[in-house]
Design a protein around this motif. Structure first.
Motif, PDB file in Angstrom:
ATOM      1  N   ARG A 260       0.688  -1.318  -0.094  1.00  0.00           N
ATOM      2  CA  ARG A 260      -0.033   0.081  -0.130  1.00  0.00           C
ATOM      3  C   ARG A 260       0.990   1.184  -0.001  1.00  0.00           C
ATOM      4  NH1 ARG A 260      -3.480  -2.441   5.028  1.00  0.00           N
ATOM      5  NH2 ARG A 260      -4.277  -4.231   3.588  1.00  0.00           N
ATOM      6  N   THR A 261       0.505   2.288  -0.797  1.00  0.00           N
ATOM      7  CA  THR A 261       1.367   3.448  -0.878  1.00  0.00           C
ATOM      8  C   THR A 261       0.364   4.785  -0.735  1.00  0.00           C
ATOM      9  OG1 THR A 261       3.087   4.756  -2.513  1.00  0.00           O
ATOM     10  CG2 THR A 261       1.053   3.611  -3.315  1.00  0.00           C
ATOM     11  N   PRO A 262       0.934   5.687  -0.008  1.00  0.00           N
ATOM     12  CA  PRO A 262      -0.045   7.111  -0.126  1.00  0.00           C
ATOM     13  C   PRO A 262       0.477   7.515  -1.651  1.00  0.00           C
ATOM     14  CG  PRO A 262       1.819   6.876   1.851  1.00  0.00           C
ATOM     15  CD  PRO A 262       2.079   5.728   0.897  1.00  0.00           C
ATOM     16  N   PRO A 263      -0.486   8.777  -1.671  1.00  0.00           N
ATOM     17  CA  PRO A 263      -0.268   9.362  -3.181  1.00  0.00           C
ATOM     18  C   PRO A 263       1.284  10.052  -3.176  1.00  0.00           C
ATOM     19  CG  PRO A 263      -2.411   9.995  -2.023  1.00  0.00           C
ATOM     20  CD  PRO A 263      -1.597   9.199  -0.809  1.00  0.00           C
ATOM     21  N   VAL A 264       1.796  10.150  -4.294  1.00  0.00           N
ATOM     22  CA  VAL A 264       2.892  10.808  -4.400  1.00  0.00           C
ATOM     23  C   VAL A 264       3.019  12.188  -5.188  1.00  0.00           C
ATOM     24  CG1 VAL A 264       3.902   8.409  -4.657  1.00  0.00           C
ATOM     25  CG2 VAL A 264       3.212   9.528  -6.601  1.00  0.00           C
ATOM     26  N   VAL A 265       4.075  12.667  -5.176  1.00  0.00           N
ATOM     27  CA  VAL A 265       4.423  13.862  -5.881  1.00  0.00           C
ATOM     28  C   VAL A 265       5.635  13.598  -6.873  1.00  0.00           C
ATOM     29  CG1 VAL A 265       4.729  16.587  -5.721  1.00  0.00           C
ATOM     30  CG2 VAL A 265       3.856  15.139  -3.647  1.00  0.00           C
TER      31      VAL A 265
ATOM     32  N   LEU B 219      11.040 -13.360  -0.457  1.00  0.00           N
ATOM     33  CA  LEU B 219      10.140 -12.554   0.675  1.00  0.00           C
ATOM     34  C   LEU B 219       8.849 -13.445   0.931  1.00  0.00           C
ATOM     35  CD1 LEU B 219      10.289  -8.945  -0.721  1.00  0.00           C
ATOM     36  CD2 LEU B 219      11.434  -9.756   1.417  1.00  0.00           C
ATOM     37  N   PRO B 220       8.574 -13.523   2.254  1.00  0.00           N
ATOM     38  CA  PRO B 220       7.370 -14.165   2.585  1.00  0.00           C
ATOM     39  C   PRO B 220       6.203 -13.552   2.058  1.00  0.00           C
ATOM     40  CG  PRO B 220       8.257 -12.825   4.578  1.00  0.00           C
ATOM     41  CD  PRO B 220       9.206 -12.892   3.382  1.00  0.00           C
ATOM     42  N   ASP B 221       5.122 -14.613   2.031  1.00  0.00           N
ATOM     43  CA  ASP B 221       3.650 -13.759   1.563  1.00  0.00           C
ATOM     44  C   ASP B 221       3.424 -12.816   2.797  1.00  0.00           C
ATOM     45  OD1 ASP B 221       3.679 -15.469  -0.365  1.00  0.00           O
ATOM     46  OD2 ASP B 221       2.032 -16.905   0.488  1.00  0.00           O
ATOM     47  N   GLY B 222       2.684 -11.465   2.432  1.00  0.00           N
ATOM     48  CA  GLY B 222       2.432 -10.597   3.403  1.00  0.00           C
ATOM     49  C   GLY B 222       1.973  -9.195   3.139  1.00  0.00           C
ATOM     50  N   PHE B 223       1.976  -8.422   3.915  1.00  0.00           N
ATOM     51  CA  PHE B 223       1.488  -6.923   3.595  1.00  0.00           C
ATOM     52  C   PHE B 223       2.580  -5.969   3.901  1.00  0.00           C
ATOM     53  CE2 PHE B 223      -2.228  -9.281   4.210  1.00  0.00           C
ATOM     54  CZ  PHE B 223      -3.321  -8.944   3.344  1.00  0.00           C
ATOM     55  N   ALA B 224       2.693  -4.928   3.294  1.00  0.00           N
ATOM     56  CA  ALA B 224       3.486  -3.705   3.545  1.00  0.00           C
ATOM     57  C   ALA B 224       2.976  -2.274   3.179  1.00  0.00           C
ATOM     58  CB  ALA B 224       4.837  -3.961   2.983  1.00  0.00           C
ATOM     59  N   THR B 225       3.363  -1.456   3.947  1.00  0.00           N
ATOM     60  CA  THR B 225       3.044  -0.164   3.786  1.00  0.00           C
ATOM     61  C   THR B 225       4.038   0.900   3.685  1.00  0.00           C
ATOM     62  OG1 THR B 225       0.935  -0.471   4.736  1.00  0.00           O
ATOM     63  CG2 THR B 225       1.452   1.742   4.563  1.00  0.00           C
ATOM     64  N   VAL B 226       4.101   1.585   2.529  1.00  0.00           N
ATOM     65  CA  VAL B 226       5.052   2.649   2.429  1.00  0.00           C
ATOM     66  C   VAL B 226       4.840   3.864   3.281  1.00  0.00           C
ATOM     67  CG1 VAL B 226       5.987   4.454   1.090  1.00  0.00           C
ATOM     68  CG2 VAL B 226       5.487   2.384  -0.029  1.00  0.00           C
TER      69      VAL B 226
END
Length: 668
Positions: A169-174, A246-253
């Protein structure tokens, strides 16, 4: 055999940066970049060449040369619904689905993201993929159920197929490249886009206005924006999802600490040559302030309270998942420095300016003989659907609609013509002859059926033609329409309509008075007062663009032309479109303007209720010449309406638009 990574996304900006990361990080890897960006007026999607140049610029130096010299990058551009067919030609060890949810229309964006995700998940077995990475928006689960549902779908499909998975998941970028790629992510980009568009609209009317006037903004204190550089976001995403063990799973920027919205507005305004100030307490905003405020509505929605360090996709006590991106779950990263903001905002503005020049429609001009007289016809454009036939107002030249046509022709075939009856050599040219001209234009361009767009007086003529040839009309679109009719004194006429009617009736009876009346009728800057909100002043937004000065004077250039124009209007006002409306069975879209002081929005709204399949949209802080002043927004309304008339109100949800009638039989 080389390893191949397939990266497909509705955001060419983020997908392209990930492709560059992959090329730079893995010299033996081939990348297939599939851009499924939706293209619309005002925000065209990039083509293959633009995307390849972007990826090369991101990869930089030797990596870029190697990527193209060894043909390590393949670029495919397709609408979301066509991606599934494109995938049959490829195989890939890892698949990335990049759907960050950045479309201005949540409904339209969610639909495109769903179609792309479904196509990629369905193609996993055929692609031979061993890994799948899903990139979505970092939003609260209860605020974005559609994208959370896509994450669940991705996990289940990967489990069924025995494919390893990662959900990022990522926030909006510039990103300085965003305008060049037709993208405007939430947050800072929409703030900069609002400043740029407001400046362009005002400067078109009054060059130098911003040297003397500020813009004032309310409700910005206490809010902040996270300014996440796109290159940094791509780096975090690549580290969290790159091919490997990498293992299965979730990550957030992680989100950077928010920058006060007042500071971002001040810096962004200065870069655009605008003095942006807080609105003093107790003062009312001017029309120009209101326009900026409306265009900042979406920015405020994505802002966060400055005292809140928790991002939209996080909650108190949340723990990072196994294999999360570096920094996930940690305190917010430092914000962009003021110097970096100046540089980035300046680069964005330079890119905006390079793409925002006034465009002319690419239409061929030809002259055809109709009823023994020359008719000047313009046609061209692209698109496979039913074409558009654009009816100009009586007595007017094509200049009023040039900007609108320039935004429409990349997506539609289009034809328009010089309305006849006011030139000295023309005989009387009443409504029946105008309808004959429409038939002749359809025959000349070889169309059996078209969508009819009528501007101003063209709306009544379009309605009459639909009654004459219902099989030839796919839908009706009325732009700033006048439905004035003789002998209807209901108080709905604008002052300009009332004055014009009195003078035209006098000229019809006594044409010798025309020379004395020339100066009484030319509209000039009319359009700033007397709209649907009474006498509220539109300020500089009510001033006529100098680009239209000659067009406005066309019917008033001499006494003989004025008499012909007056008689055309008197003839048109005898036509009872309200009586014809209940028999119109095709979808109908009305687009009016809050500050239209020429054609009555109140009467148009009342007329819309007579059409069985009508939608009525009103543009805030806009005047009679909205198709010229806001061509991208009007073109988007038209494009979405002719594609899906029953869904247009849901697909074009903009703070500048009020939908008074948004479904059959539902008047607000």
């Amino acid at each position: 055999m080389r390893q191949r990574v397939l990266i497909a996304g509705t955001s060419p900006l983020l997908a392209g940066r990930l492709a560059a990361r992959c090329l730079a990080a893995a010299p033996g890897t081939e990348v297939v970049l599939v851009s499924a960006a939706l293209s619309r007026p005002g925000q065209p999607a990039p083509d293959r060449r633009e995307l390849a140049r972007f990826v090369a610029g991101c990869a930089g130096g030797d990596e870029a040369a190697e990527a193209f010299g060894a043909e390590r990058l393949s670029v495919v551009c397709a609408e979301p619904h066509a991606v599934a067919a494109e995938l049959t030609a490829w195989a890939a060890e890892q698949v990335w689905c990049v759907v960050p949810g950045w479309d201005r229309s949540p409904a339209r964006g969610a639909r495109a993201d769903t179609v792309l995700t479904g196509a990629l998940l369905g193609a996993l077995p055929g692609l031979g993929a061993r890994g799948y990475v899903h990139v979505g928006p970092d939003t609260a689960p209860d605020e974005d159920r559609a994208h959370r549902a896509l994450e669940r779908l991705a996990v289940e499909a990967c489990l069924d197929a025995g494919v390893s998975w990662r959900v990022l998941r990522t926030p909006p970028v510039v990103d300085a490249w965003a305008p060049a790629l037709g993208e405007c992510p939430p947050g800072a980009h929409r703030l900069l886009g609002a400043l740029h568009s407001v400046r362009a609209e005002i400067e078109d009317r009054a060059p130098g206005w911003f040297e003397r006037h500020p813009l004032r903004v309310a409700d910005a204190a206490g809010l902040g924006l996270s300014l996440l550089d796109a290159e940094r976001a791509a780096g975090e995403l690549w580290r969290a999802g790159a091919p490997g063990e990498l293992p299965d799973g979730f990550a957030t920027v992680p989100r950077p600490a928010p920058v006060p919205l007042t500071d971002v507005l001040a810096r962004g305004g200065a870069v655009h040559g605008i003095d942006v100030r807080p609105l003093p307490e107790g003062e009312s905003p001017g029309a120009e302030d209101r326009l900026l405020d409306l265009r900042l509505s979406d920015v405020r929605r994505h802002a966060v309270p400055l005292g809140n360090r928790t991002g939209p996709g996080e909650h108190a006590g949340a723990r990072p998942a196994p294999g999360t991106a570096p920094g996930a779950g940690a305190p917010a990263a430092p914000p962009l420095s003021p110097a970096a903001q100046w540089d980035l905002f300046g680069a964005v503005r330079a890119c905006q300016s390079s793409r925002s020049g006034v465009r002319e429609p690419k239409l061929r001009r030809r002259v055809v003989d109709v009823a023994g007289r020359p008719l000047v016809l313009f046609d061209g454009g692209n698109g496979e659907g039913t074409p558009l036939l654009v009816l100009n107002a009586l007595g007017q030249g094509p200049g009023f609609l040039n900007r609108l046509c320039a935004h429409l022709t990349p997506y539609h075939r289009l034809a328009t013509w010089q309305v006849r009856g006011t030139e000295r050599a023309d005989p009387d040219w009443g409504v029946p002859r105008q309808l004959d001209d429409i038939e002749a234009v359809l025959e000349a361009v070889g169309w059996e059926r078209a969508h009819l767009l009528g501007w101003c007086t063209g709306a009544k003529i379009a309605t009459a033609f639909q009654q004459r040839r219902p099989e030839a009309v796919a839908s009706l679109v009325f732009l700033n329409a006048t439905f004035r009719q003789n002998d209807r004194w209901d108080g709905m006429d604008t002052k300009y309509e009332s004055d014009l009617a009195a003078v035209c009736r006098a000229l019809d009876r006594g044409p010798e008075k025309a020379a004395r009346m020339l100066d009484l009728l030319a509209p000039g800057a009319v359009g700033g007062k007397g709209g649907s909100r009474g006498d509220r002043d539109a300020g500089v937004l009510g001033v006529l663009s100098p680009a239209l000065a000659e067009e406005v004077r066309r019917p008033f250039r001499d006494a003989e032309v004025l008499v012909r124009y007056a008689r055309q209007l008197v003839d048109l006002w005898r036509l009872d479109s309200a009586a014809q409306a209940p028999r119109v069975r095709v979808p109908t879209l009305f687009v009016s303007s809050e500050f239209d002081g020429i054609s009555s929005p109140a009467r148009a709204r009342e007329a819309a209720r007579c059409f069985p399949r009508a939608r009525y949209a009103e543009l805030a802080v806009a005047g009679h010449y909205a198709p010229h002043d806001r061509p991208a927004l009007v073109a988007e309304l038209i494009t979405e309406f002719v594609r899906a008339p029953h869904e247009v109100a849901g697909l074009v949800r903009d703070a500048e638009i009020t939908w008074h009638i948004d479904s059959e039989g539902a008047a607000r």
